[in-house]
Design an enzyme around this catalytic site. Sequence first.
Site, mmCIF file in Angstrom:
data_model
loop_
_atom_site.group_PDB
_atom_site.id
_atom_site.type_symbol
_atom_site.label_atom_id
_atom_site.label_comp_id
_atom_site.label_asym_id
_atom_site.label_seq_id
_atom_site.Cartn_x
_atom_site.Cartn_y
_atom_site.Cartn_z
ATOM 1 N N SER A 93 0.800 -1.244 0.000
ATOM 2 C CA SER A 93 0.000 0.000 0.000
ATOM 3 C C SER A 93 0.822 1.278 0.000
ATOM 4 O O SER A 93 0.246 2.358 -0.168
ATOM 5 C CB SER A 93 -0.935 0.023 1.200
ATOM 6 O OG SER A 93 -2.028 -0.792 0.950
ATOM 7 N N LYS A 96 0.250 3.499 -2.859
ATOM 8 C CA LYS A 96 -0.954 4.331 -2.991
ATOM 9 C C LYS A 96 -0.622 5.831 -2.972
ATOM 10 O O LYS A 96 -1.390 6.639 -3.487
ATOM 11 C CB LYS A 96 -1.958 3.973 -1.878
ATOM 12 C CG LYS A 96 -2.546 2.567 -2.081
ATOM 13 C CD LYS A 96 -3.358 2.058 -0.908
ATOM 14 C CE LYS A 96 -3.870 0.643 -1.204
ATOM 15 N NZ LYS A 96 -4.432 -0.062 -0.050
ATOM 16 N N TYR A 218 -3.940 -2.541 -9.989
ATOM 17 C CA TYR A 218 -3.808 -2.362 -8.531
ATOM 18 C C TYR A 218 -2.852 -3.427 -7.943
ATOM 19 O O TYR A 218 -1.972 -3.105 -7.134
ATOM 20 C CB TYR A 218 -5.197 -2.440 -7.886
ATOM 21 C CG TYR A 218 -5.148 -2.459 -6.374
ATOM 22 C CD1 TYR A 218 -4.820 -1.316 -5.652
ATOM 23 C CD2 TYR A 218 -5.387 -3.641 -5.671
ATOM 24 C CE1 TYR A 218 -4.758 -1.344 -4.264
ATOM 25 C CE2 TYR A 218 -5.326 -3.678 -4.290
ATOM 26 C CZ TYR A 218 -4.998 -2.527 -3.593
ATOM 27 O OH TYR A 218 -4.919 -2.567 -2.216
ATOM 28 N N TYR A 270 -4.149 3.856 8.142
ATOM 29 C CA TYR A 270 -5.500 3.294 8.320
ATOM 30 C C TYR A 270 -6.114 3.714 9.648
ATOM 31 O O TYR A 270 -6.013 4.860 10.045
ATOM 32 C CB TYR A 270 -5.465 1.756 8.171
ATOM 33 C CG TYR A 270 -4.610 1.316 7.038
ATOM 34 C CD1 TYR A 270 -4.941 1.674 5.732
ATOM 35 C CD2 TYR A 270 -3.437 0.599 7.241
ATOM 36 C CE1 TYR A 270 -4.147 1.294 4.674
ATOM 37 C CE2 TYR A 270 -2.641 0.215 6.193
ATOM 38 C CZ TYR A 270 -3.003 0.575 4.909
ATOM 39 O OH TYR A 270 -2.203 0.207 3.876
ATOM 40 N N VAL A 288 1.279 -3.658 3.809
ATOM 41 C CA VAL A 288 1.285 -4.939 4.522
ATOM 42 C C VAL A 288 2.529 -5.786 4.227
ATOM 43 O O VAL A 288 2.684 -6.857 4.796
ATOM 44 C CB VAL A 288 -0.005 -5.774 4.284
ATOM 45 C CG1 VAL A 288 -1.208 -5.105 4.895
ATOM 46 C CG2 VAL A 288 -0.206 -6.084 2.813
#
Length: 334
Positions: A93, A96, A218, A270, A288
């Site tokens: 991630s 992103k 993705y 998050y 992760v």
Amino acid sequence: MGARTLAARFRCESIMRSPPQNPHDLSRHDLQDILSTIHAEVRERFDTQTGKVADYIPALASVPRDTFGMAVVTLDGDVYTVGEAHAPFSIQSISKVHTLTLALDKAGDDLWKRVGREPSGDPFNSLIQLEHESGIPRNPFINAGAIVVADVILSHYDDPEAAFLEFMRERAGNPDIGRDDEVWESERKSGYRNVALANFIRSFGNIENDVQAVLDFYYFQCALKMNCIDLARSLQFLADRGRCPSSGEQVTSIERARRTNAVMMTCGTYDAAGEFAFHVGLPAKSGVGGGIVAVVPHVLNLCVWSPALDDKGNSQLGAYALHRFTRMTGLSVF
Ligand code: GLN
């Protein structure tokens, strides 16, 4: 950078326009010492940490748990490392942030009509809010938001994977960056939640392209392998007002750099973003794969890597290391 320069630059140019509580003067020697101290403290915690590797992605289940690397890259280009800072790992991630930068470049602020910028307070792969909020994901750093950002990229590039790879290689200054095929395949086969998210968003009309093509991109962005130095370098433009300090290229506008840092601070880790702001006080983005990148505006970038994750999906010892770094250096945006 000289003994007083780091802290002085922070004092003069901090976006908060006030000095940190305890601005230590940092020399090269101090920075390397601080990293070595953190490394020793982390090693002592390997046996007692409760974190687990991200085994919901089968290819990540076999990554050795007790591993730690850390890199600091100053705006002057000085690099400090400890542990496995040169070992490539799955960026997941963290990508992103980079895709958001590319998507904003192409779609402009209209992007914010399709993705929000509020913290979700829910796990990164949650479906719950989407129903209430009509397929507009809370922010670009949860999976749902990143899938919409991926869709925007697909709409603007003929070869999105090539464009993204080129961007990452340029930003990191490393032409060898590439995809980990095993991780990519693994997520493609087991990404049931992402399939659900993408189809759900599509049902609200917030995905324009073929759902499988969006997901493939993705998974591609998540499956790149980079090391701590690559990742710290790749976001240097966020510490230098949108400008790459080594090439002088304006990667994004000053305003977008500032706003991306704001979204990293509030959403980058998050449903632990509040804890991160409290303990670390820097814009940060986790993945992760166990990596976390952080930005000290106007001063430096850093990246930590330790694969075992806490229950929110953030690297447990990576978070510890960032907390220790900001305590020992006095560097924080607050
Ligand atoms: N590829 C991962 C997923 O989709 C990314 C999640 C993460 O790093 N938080 O679940």
